[in-house]
Design an enzyme around this catalytic site. Structure first.
Site, PDB file in Angstrom:
ATOM      1  CB  ALA A   1      -0.964   0.004   1.187  1.00 46.88           C
ATOM      2  CG  LEU A   2       4.504   0.400  -1.879  1.00 49.12           C
ATOM      3  CD1 LEU A   2       5.537   0.129  -2.982  1.00 49.12           C
ATOM      4  CD2 LEU A   2       5.135   0.203  -0.511  1.00 49.12           C
ATOM      5  CG  HIS A   3       2.652   6.140   1.895  1.00 43.71           C
ATOM      6  ND1 HIS A   3       3.898   6.566   2.311  1.00 43.71           N
ATOM      7  CD2 HIS A   3       2.165   5.371   2.899  1.00 43.71           C
ATOM      8  CE1 HIS A   3       4.141   6.108   3.517  1.00 43.71           C
ATOM      9  NE2 HIS A   3       3.109   5.357   3.900  1.00 43.71           N
TER      10      HIS A   3
ATOM     11  N   GLY B   1       6.090   8.176   1.214  1.00 41.05           N
ATOM     12  CA  GLY B   1       7.062   7.884   2.268  1.00 41.05           C
ATOM     13  C   GLY B   1       7.899   6.663   1.909  1.00 41.05           C
ATOM     14  CG  HIS B   2       6.039   2.826   1.666  1.00 38.95           C
ATOM     15  ND1 HIS B   2       4.692   3.051   1.626  1.00 38.95           N
ATOM     16  CD2 HIS B   2       6.269   2.097   2.789  1.00 38.95           C
ATOM     17  CE1 HIS B   2       4.111   2.476   2.676  1.00 38.95           C
ATOM     18  NE2 HIS B   2       5.050   1.901   3.408  1.00 38.95           N
TER      19      HIS B   2
ATOM     20  CD  GLN C   1       4.837  -6.153  11.147  1.00 38.42           C
ATOM     21  OE1 GLN C   1       5.828  -6.690  10.665  1.00 38.42           O
ATOM     22  NE2 GLN C   1       4.644  -4.854  11.068  1.00 38.42           N
TER      23      GLN C   1
ATOM     24  CE  LYS D   1       3.406   7.490  10.382  1.00 38.48           C
ATOM     25  NZ  LYS D   1       3.064   6.274  11.104  1.00 38.48           N
TER      26      LYS D   1
ATOM     27  CG  LEU E   1       2.755  10.903   3.300  1.00 37.20           C
ATOM     28  CD1 LEU E   1       3.412  10.615   1.945  1.00 37.20           C
ATOM     29  CD2 LEU E   1       1.371  11.485   3.082  1.00 37.20           C
TER      30      LEU E   1
HETATM   31  P1  AMP Z   1       5.225  -0.116   6.398  1.00 36.11           P
HETATM   32  O1  AMP Z   1       4.833  -0.483   5.001  1.00 36.11           O
HETATM   33  O2  AMP Z   1       4.223   0.726   7.102  1.00 36.11           O
HETATM   34  O3  AMP Z   1       5.712  -1.289   7.198  1.00 36.11           O
HETATM   35  O4  AMP Z   1       6.491   0.830   6.231  1.00 36.11           O
HETATM   36  C1  AMP Z   1       7.634   0.402   5.553  1.00 36.11           C
HETATM   37  C2  AMP Z   1       8.738   1.369   5.808  1.00 36.11           C
HETATM   38  O5  AMP Z   1       8.382   2.667   5.341  1.00 36.11           O
HETATM   39  C3  AMP Z   1       9.069   1.505   7.306  1.00 36.11           C
HETATM   40  O6  AMP Z   1      10.464   1.593   7.463  1.00 36.11           O
HETATM   41  C4  AMP Z   1       8.378   2.798   7.651  1.00 36.11           C
HETATM   42  O7  AMP Z   1       8.957   3.460   8.750  1.00 36.11           O
HETATM   43  C5  AMP Z   1       8.567   3.596   6.383  1.00 36.11           C
HETATM   44  N1  AMP Z   1       7.579   4.674   6.292  1.00 36.11           N
HETATM   45  C6  AMP Z   1       6.239   4.551   6.445  1.00 36.11           C
HETATM   46  N2  AMP Z   1       5.655   5.762   6.363  1.00 36.11           N
HETATM   47  C7  AMP Z   1       6.648   6.664   6.167  1.00 36.11           C
HETATM   48  C8  AMP Z   1       6.682   8.086   6.007  1.00 36.11           C
HETATM   49  N3  AMP Z   1       5.585   8.827   6.048  1.00 36.11           N
HETATM   50  N4  AMP Z   1       7.893   8.670   5.824  1.00 36.11           N
HETATM   51  C9  AMP Z   1       9.025   7.925   5.802  1.00 36.11           C
HETATM   52  N5  AMP Z   1       9.054   6.584   5.933  1.00 36.11           N
HETATM   53  C10 AMP Z   1       7.884   5.960   6.116  1.00 36.11           C
END
Ligand code: AMP
Length: 272
Positions: free
Chosen positions: A28-30, A32-33, A56, A144, A179
């Site tokens: 569900a990439l945005h 931030g990813h 998790q 984040k 995000l």
């Molecule tokens: P997730 O898919 O939520 O497990 O996130 C994957 C990676 O992206 C993790 O290292 C998160 O900390 C990072 N991440 C998620 N949201 C953000 C954001 N808004 N800005 C920077 N990194 C992010």
């Protein structure tokens, strides 16, 4: 971009990528990813993993409704210049007979760790396995998830995993909200209100900078958010590495916050 779904497919691709960076995600990439992928790319080819890691999530959490968009994610990774997308299924990541988990203490114990007691054990175990499968030089994580970043750093150091952990500052929307894949579950009204979370934290930081006592500034931010309708779980100044509360003034410190808005749990953090 190459796509690997199995360990064997991944292994075949790694032979051509002697130096590589890993960006683990749950999809569900945005932006931030994608900022993580862009930063990682400057140092060499990038493997991005997409795996919604069941270990998790606790029973009753949002595993089954966690957002999934494989086609959109693959397009986004292609656009960001990712070299390999690794999309294992649960049996690839937890094959039959899987009987090992990493017990994480120290920075994992409080805050998210107290609220979600098996969460960081699941994170650490899957990250260690991803390190084993991809053998990266560097792995990138977002600030984040500050506590997660410290848990991963600590595990990597304690177990001498030989991976450099690199961090990316939090990417935010124009109104300051960090995000997150889960922001899509906010209604329009909740989404507008959500910007009050970083706003209140910044107000607390400004008060601290002008001499107000840390605990008082946190209490004021908490009261304001509660008044606005947030269910504040914690809002505290902690040691930046150990996550211990009330660090000495000379130590690195972080303001961390978790607050519910409707059914969505919002997490954020800021340097103090
Ligand atoms: P997730 O898919 O939520 O497990 O996130 C994957 C990676 O992206 C993790 O290292 C998160 O900390 C990072 N991440 C998620 N949201 C953000 C954001 N808004 N800005 C920077 N990194 C992010």
């Amino acid at each position: 971009m190459h796509i690997a779904r199995t360990r064997d497919e991944l292994r075949a691709l790694l032979a051509d990528l002697p130096v590589r960076a890993l960006v683990p995600t749950m999809g569900a990439l945005h932006e931030g990813h994608l900022a993580l992928v862009a930063a990682a790319r400057r140092r060499g080819p990038v493997i991005a993993s997409i795996f919604v890691n069941p270990t998790q999530f606790a029973a009753g959490e949002d595993l089954s409704r966690y957002p999934r968009d494989e086609a959109g994610d693959l397009d986004a990774l292609r656009g960001a210049g990712c070299e390999v997308a690794f999309l294992p299924d649960v049996t690839e990541m937890y094959p039959n007979g899987h009987a090992t988990a990493i017990e994480v203490l120290g920075p994992a114990l409080r805050w998210e760790g107290a609220r979600r007691p098996t969460h960081f054990r699941g994170v650490a175990t899957v990250v260690a396995r991803l390190f084993g499968l991809t053998q990266p030089g560097t792995a990138w994580f977002g600030e984040k998830d500050w506590q997660q970043l410290q848990v991963v750093r600590r595990m990597t150091r304690d177990l001498a995993l030989g991976v450099e952990i690199a961090a990316m500052p939090t990417v935010r929307d124009a109104d300051g909200l960090a995000l997150s894949s889960r922001n899509r579950y906010l209604s329009a009204d909740q989404r507008a209100l959500a910007a009050e979370l970083p706003r209140s934290c910044r107000a607390a930081l400004a008060a601290m900078a002008s001499g107000e006592n840390r605990a008082a500034a946190c209490a004021a931010a908490r009261a304001r958010l509660t008044h606005l309708g947030f269910a504040v779980d914690y809002l505290a100044v902690v040691h930046g590495d150990s996550l211990e509360p009330d660090p000495p003034a000379a130590d690195p410190a972080r303001l961390i916050v978790a607050a519910g808005l409707g059914t969505v749990r919002l997490l954020d953090n800021f340097p103090v």
